[in-house]
Design a protein around this motif. Structure first.
Motif, mmCIF file in Angstrom:
data_model
loop_
_atom_site.group_PDB
_atom_site.id
_atom_site.type_symbol
_atom_site.label_atom_id
_atom_site.label_comp_id
_atom_site.label_asym_id
_atom_site.label_seq_id
_atom_site.Cartn_x
_atom_site.Cartn_y
_atom_site.Cartn_z
ATOM 1 N N THR A 97 9.604 -5.020 -9.092
ATOM 2 C CA THR A 97 10.504 -4.153 -8.322
ATOM 3 C C THR A 97 10.150 -2.673 -8.443
ATOM 4 O OG1 THR A 97 12.117 -3.805 -10.109
ATOM 5 C CG2 THR A 97 12.359 -5.802 -8.770
ATOM 6 N N VAL A 98 9.264 -2.306 -9.360
ATOM 7 C CA VAL A 98 8.997 -0.886 -9.592
ATOM 8 C C VAL A 98 8.356 -0.222 -8.376
ATOM 9 C CG1 VAL A 98 8.862 -1.087 -12.100
ATOM 10 C CG2 VAL A 98 6.800 -1.421 -10.717
ATOM 11 N N GLY A 99 7.586 -0.996 -7.611
ATOM 12 C CA GLY A 99 6.952 -0.430 -6.424
ATOM 13 C C GLY A 99 7.972 -0.032 -5.375
ATOM 14 N N SER A 101 0.825 -1.208 0.000
ATOM 15 C CA SER A 101 0.000 0.000 0.000
ATOM 16 C C SER A 101 0.859 1.259 0.000
ATOM 17 C CB SER A 101 -0.918 0.007 1.222
ATOM 18 O OG SER A 101 -1.670 1.186 1.287
ATOM 19 N N GLU A 102 1.936 1.254 0.780
ATOM 20 C CA GLU A 102 2.827 2.414 0.837
ATOM 21 C C GLU A 102 3.534 2.635 -0.494
ATOM 22 O OE1 GLU A 102 5.373 1.597 4.092
ATOM 23 O OE2 GLU A 102 3.893 2.154 5.626
ATOM 24 N N GLU A 103 3.841 1.537 -1.199
ATOM 25 C CA GLU A 103 4.518 1.656 -2.485
ATOM 26 C C GLU A 103 3.633 2.308 -3.534
ATOM 27 O OE1 GLU A 103 5.701 -2.266 -3.490
ATOM 28 O OE2 GLU A 103 7.383 -2.331 -2.091
ATOM 29 N N ARG A 104 2.303 2.271 -3.318
ATOM 30 C CA ARG A 104 1.361 2.822 -4.292
ATOM 31 C C ARG A 104 0.704 4.108 -3.806
ATOM 32 N NH1 ARG A 104 1.629 -2.522 -4.643
ATOM 33 N NH2 ARG A 104 1.379 -3.575 -6.659
ATOM 34 N N HIS A 135 3.311 10.212 -17.289
ATOM 35 C CA HIS A 135 4.062 9.515 -18.342
ATOM 36 C C HIS A 135 4.945 8.425 -17.731
ATOM 37 C CE1 HIS A 135 6.537 9.584 -22.194
ATOM 38 N NE2 HIS A 135 7.350 8.959 -21.356
ATOM 39 N N GLU A 136 5.708 8.795 -16.704
ATOM 40 C CA GLU A 136 6.607 7.831 -16.070
ATOM 41 C C GLU A 136 5.823 6.763 -15.308
ATOM 42 O OE1 GLU A 136 9.473 7.899 -17.011
ATOM 43 O OE2 GLU A 136 9.818 9.954 -17.651
ATOM 44 N N TYR A 137 4.727 7.183 -14.681
ATOM 45 C CA TYR A 137 3.885 6.227 -13.957
ATOM 46 C C TYR A 137 3.335 5.159 -14.908
ATOM 47 C CZ TYR A 137 -0.082 4.358 -11.332
ATOM 48 O OH TYR A 137 -0.979 3.517 -10.717
ATOM 49 N N TYR A 176 8.336 4.159 -7.979
ATOM 50 C CA TYR A 176 7.832 4.622 -9.262
ATOM 51 C C TYR A 176 6.309 4.722 -9.317
ATOM 52 C CZ TYR A 176 12.539 3.559 -11.056
ATOM 53 O OH TYR A 176 13.890 3.518 -11.280
ATOM 54 N N LEU A 177 5.628 4.064 -8.374
ATOM 55 C CA LEU A 177 4.165 4.053 -8.406
ATOM 56 C C LEU A 177 3.557 5.135 -7.523
ATOM 57 C CD1 LEU A 177 3.590 0.188 -8.277
ATOM 58 C CD2 LEU A 177 3.741 1.665 -10.286
#
Length: 269
Positions: free
Chosen positions: A75-77, A11-14, A60-62, A81-82
């Motif tokens: 690994t993006v989270g 949840s924190e990653e998003r 765009h990056e998201y 990046y999210l």
């Protein structure tokens, strides 16, 4: 790690970053000011365009990162990046500082870009192509959201007005026209099949290994080469004629974007 801890971590990653909320707040506030005619019109347009441009760069990056997540790069989270936080991207200079500088200097929608995708985790050429295409698609959608209401005349009666070079105009649709021009130019540049740009990323998975290896050393210089070429007057004229032809399809005339740029560059008036 327990299930609850893993869920909390995900949840924190998003969670949307406060930095992005600040950008949205600036965009909303400046948009209201330009729409209503509150304050100096040039400064309001400047804030609206810069904030709108930075929001589009974040999205765009998201889009690249979100598509990569669904493609297999989990690994993006963890990389942030999210969260839509521009400070988390792999190269803030390329993704945000340089695009804003180019807008300030010449009104060119410089393609942003630097989320580090672990391509080895992603299987299938189509997935790789979709990850690269996701970013420019955001610019295309952003341009449509701006061009359609302006071209249909839905914003012609907004309260904010200003006189620019002898024209009395409604500032809100003019500002959106200029921002739309940046989105169209960014989409076109990003879709060029040049190493280092998303257009090449779309076709790269379908090229032979020999071709990819031959092209790979030139990838860091692709964007620079594009802008050296674009700096030539004939190419620049051709490119912006194409941008304005696309805008004309939505009944948004080039003069609208030009007057929007004049307002944007309020320090020159």
């Amino acid at each position: 790690m327990s299930f609850a801890d893993a869920r909390r971590s995900g949840s924190e990653e998003r969670r949307i970053s406060p930095v992005f909320w600040v950008l949205l707040a600036i965009l909303g506030t400046s948009g209201w000011a330009v729409w209503s005619g509150y304050g100096a019109p040039g400064f309001g347009v400047f804030l609206l365009v810069v904030a709108g441009w930075m929001v589009s760069l974040c999205l765009h990056e998201y889009a690249h990162a979100r598509t990569a997540l669904h493609g297999g790069d989990i690994t993006v989270g963890a990389k942030g990046y999210l969260t839509l936080n521009p400070l988390k991207y792999a190269n803030g200079m390329l993704s945000f500082v340089m695009p804003v500088i180019f807008v300030l200097l010449g009104g060119i929608g410089l393609p942003g870009g630097a989320v580090y995708i672990e391509r080895g985790r992603i299987q299938g050429r189509l997935k790789h192509s979709l990850i690269s295409a996701a970013g420019p698609l955001v610019n295309v959608l952003f341009a449509l959201v701006l061009l359609i209401p302006v071209g249909q005349g839905w914003l012609d009666d907004t309260p904010g007005v200003a006189t620019v070079r002898g024209y009395e105009l409604h500032t809100f649709p003019v500002a959106l026209s200029y921002l739309a021009m940046l989105q169209v130019s960014a989409a076109l540049l990003n879709l060029l099949p040049v190493p280092g740009l998303d257009g090449y990323g779309i076709i790269e998975p379908w090229l032979s290994l020999k071709t990819r290896r031959a092209v790979e050393p030139f990838a860091p210089y692709g964007l620079l080469a594009v802008f050296i070429v674009l700096w030539q007057s004939k190419v620049n004229t051709w490119f912006f004629n194409l941008v304005f032809q696309i805008m004309d399809l939505f009944q948004v005339h080039a003069i609208y974007a030009g007057l929007g740029q004049v307002l944007f560059r309020f320090w020159e008036s």
